[in-house]
Structures are given as C-alpha cells and as structure tokens.
Motif scaffolding. Sequence first.
Motif, PDB file in Angstrom:
ATOM      1  N   TRP A   1       0.642  -1.228  -0.137  1.00  0.00           N
ATOM      2  CA  TRP A   1       0.237   0.188   0.041  1.00  0.00           C
ATOM      3  C   TRP A   1       1.098   1.466   0.157  1.00  0.00           C
ATOM      4  N   PHE A   2       2.010   1.321   1.041  1.00  0.00           N
ATOM      5  CA  PHE A   2       2.776   2.011   0.740  1.00  0.00           C
ATOM      6  C   PHE A   2       4.190   2.528   0.147  1.00  0.00           C
ATOM      7  N   SER A   3       4.516   1.213  -0.730  1.00  0.00           N
ATOM      8  CA  SER A   3       5.485   1.112  -1.863  1.00  0.00           C
ATOM      9  C   SER A   3       5.004   1.380  -2.868  1.00  0.00           C
ATOM     10  N   GLY A   4       4.119   0.245  -3.258  1.00  0.00           N
ATOM     11  CA  GLY A   4       4.014  -0.122  -4.843  1.00  0.00           C
ATOM     12  C   GLY A   4       2.657   0.419  -5.694  1.00  0.00           C
ATOM     13  N   GLY A   5       2.145   0.352  -6.841  1.00  0.00           N
ATOM     14  CA  GLY A   5       1.293   0.649  -7.355  1.00  0.00           C
ATOM     15  C   GLY A   5      -0.252  -0.391  -7.686  1.00  0.00           C
ATOM     16  N   ALA A   6      -0.915  -0.387  -8.179  1.00  0.00           N
ATOM     17  CA  ALA A   6      -1.862  -1.301  -8.175  1.00  0.00           C
ATOM     18  C   ALA A   6      -1.313  -2.885  -7.986  1.00  0.00           C
ATOM     19  N   VAL A   7      -0.485  -2.385  -8.796  1.00  0.00           N
ATOM     20  CA  VAL A   7      -0.067  -4.411  -9.483  1.00  0.00           C
ATOM     21  C   VAL A   7       0.369  -4.645  -8.556  1.00  0.00           C
ATOM     22  N   ALA A   8       0.789  -3.737  -8.098  1.00  0.00           N
ATOM     23  CA  ALA A   8       1.544  -4.072  -6.252  1.00  0.00           C
ATOM     24  C   ALA A   8       0.894  -4.794  -5.082  1.00  0.00           C
ATOM     25  N   ILE A   9      -0.184  -3.952  -5.672  1.00  0.00           N
ATOM     26  CA  ILE A   9      -1.473  -4.127  -4.193  1.00  0.00           C
ATOM     27  C   ILE A   9      -2.173  -5.535  -4.569  1.00  0.00           C
ATOM     28  N   LEU A  10      -2.777  -5.437  -5.929  1.00  0.00           N
ATOM     29  CA  LEU A  10      -3.323  -6.521  -5.577  1.00  0.00           C
ATOM     30  C   LEU A  10      -2.525  -7.231  -6.071  1.00  0.00           C
TER      31      LEU A  10
END
Length: 154
Positions: A66-75
């Motif tokens: 949530w703090f470090s990545g974009g949408a792909v990282a979060i998903l």
Amino acid sequence: MHVIVVIDLAIAGFLVGANVWFFFIQSPLLITIMGREKFVPIQMKLTKLLFKSLSIAAVLLVTLAWFSGGAVAILGAVFSAVSALIAHFYVIPQALKAGGKGRAETVAKGGDHSVAKFASEGSGPSAAFWHRTVVVFVVLIIIGALANISGTVS
C-alpha cells in the motif's frame, strides 16, 4: 520509502521461497530419505506452522505494498494474502483432517510409498482432493507474491 520497498520485496521473496523450498525441494527429499510413515506426521505439523507464517507475511505484504507499490503490487499482495488466509483457516484444517484418514488407509493397505504418489495424493487416497487443493493455494500465493514483486520493481 526505500526501506519499505526492500522489506516488501523481502517478504514477497519469503512467500515465494518458503513455498518452493517446503513443497518442491524439501518434501520430495525428506520423503525419500525418511519414508512416508515418518515423514507425513512431521510434514503435517510443519504445514500448520508454514501457513500461519505465510498468512502473517502476506497480510504484512498488503500493508507494505500500500505504501510502496502501484496498483499491480497492491493487487498481487491482496491476492496472495487472501489465498494464504483461505488456505490457513479453511483448506489446511480440511487437508490435515483428510491427511490423518488417508494415512490410516495407506498404513492399512501397505500402499505405494513413492514420491510421485505422495505428490498426487498426499497421505492416501481420501486425502487426494485436499492435498491437490493445498497445491493450488500454494501456486496462488506464489502468483500473488510474484505480481507484487513485478509491480514493486516497475
């Protein structure tokens, strides 16, 4: 922010590495060395510990993503966490229950003790569905963690 990204990647790496080690490297080797009768009870206990650790790590991964990545990282992190939590709270208890029954069947029948048979069925024929379901969830956790890594490094 850099420290969060490093921790995110380390946790995602743990989710991939722990599963690969536990199921695809350690298990075939130990069943070959120890034999099915000694291996299965130990594996069942360690599986509970593994999935507890995977669940905690995957939930932490969501927070970090949530703090470090974009949408792909979060998903990817959410996908991995949901898979780990479903496995930990539902699939693993069912698989362990079936594994106990399958173990009794295998001992009674003097069944096939090969690594291939264990990979397919787990402890015995009645455990096959749940054993295969665990493998599916392991793959789902790995896919989510890899998506997180991909989204974090891009």
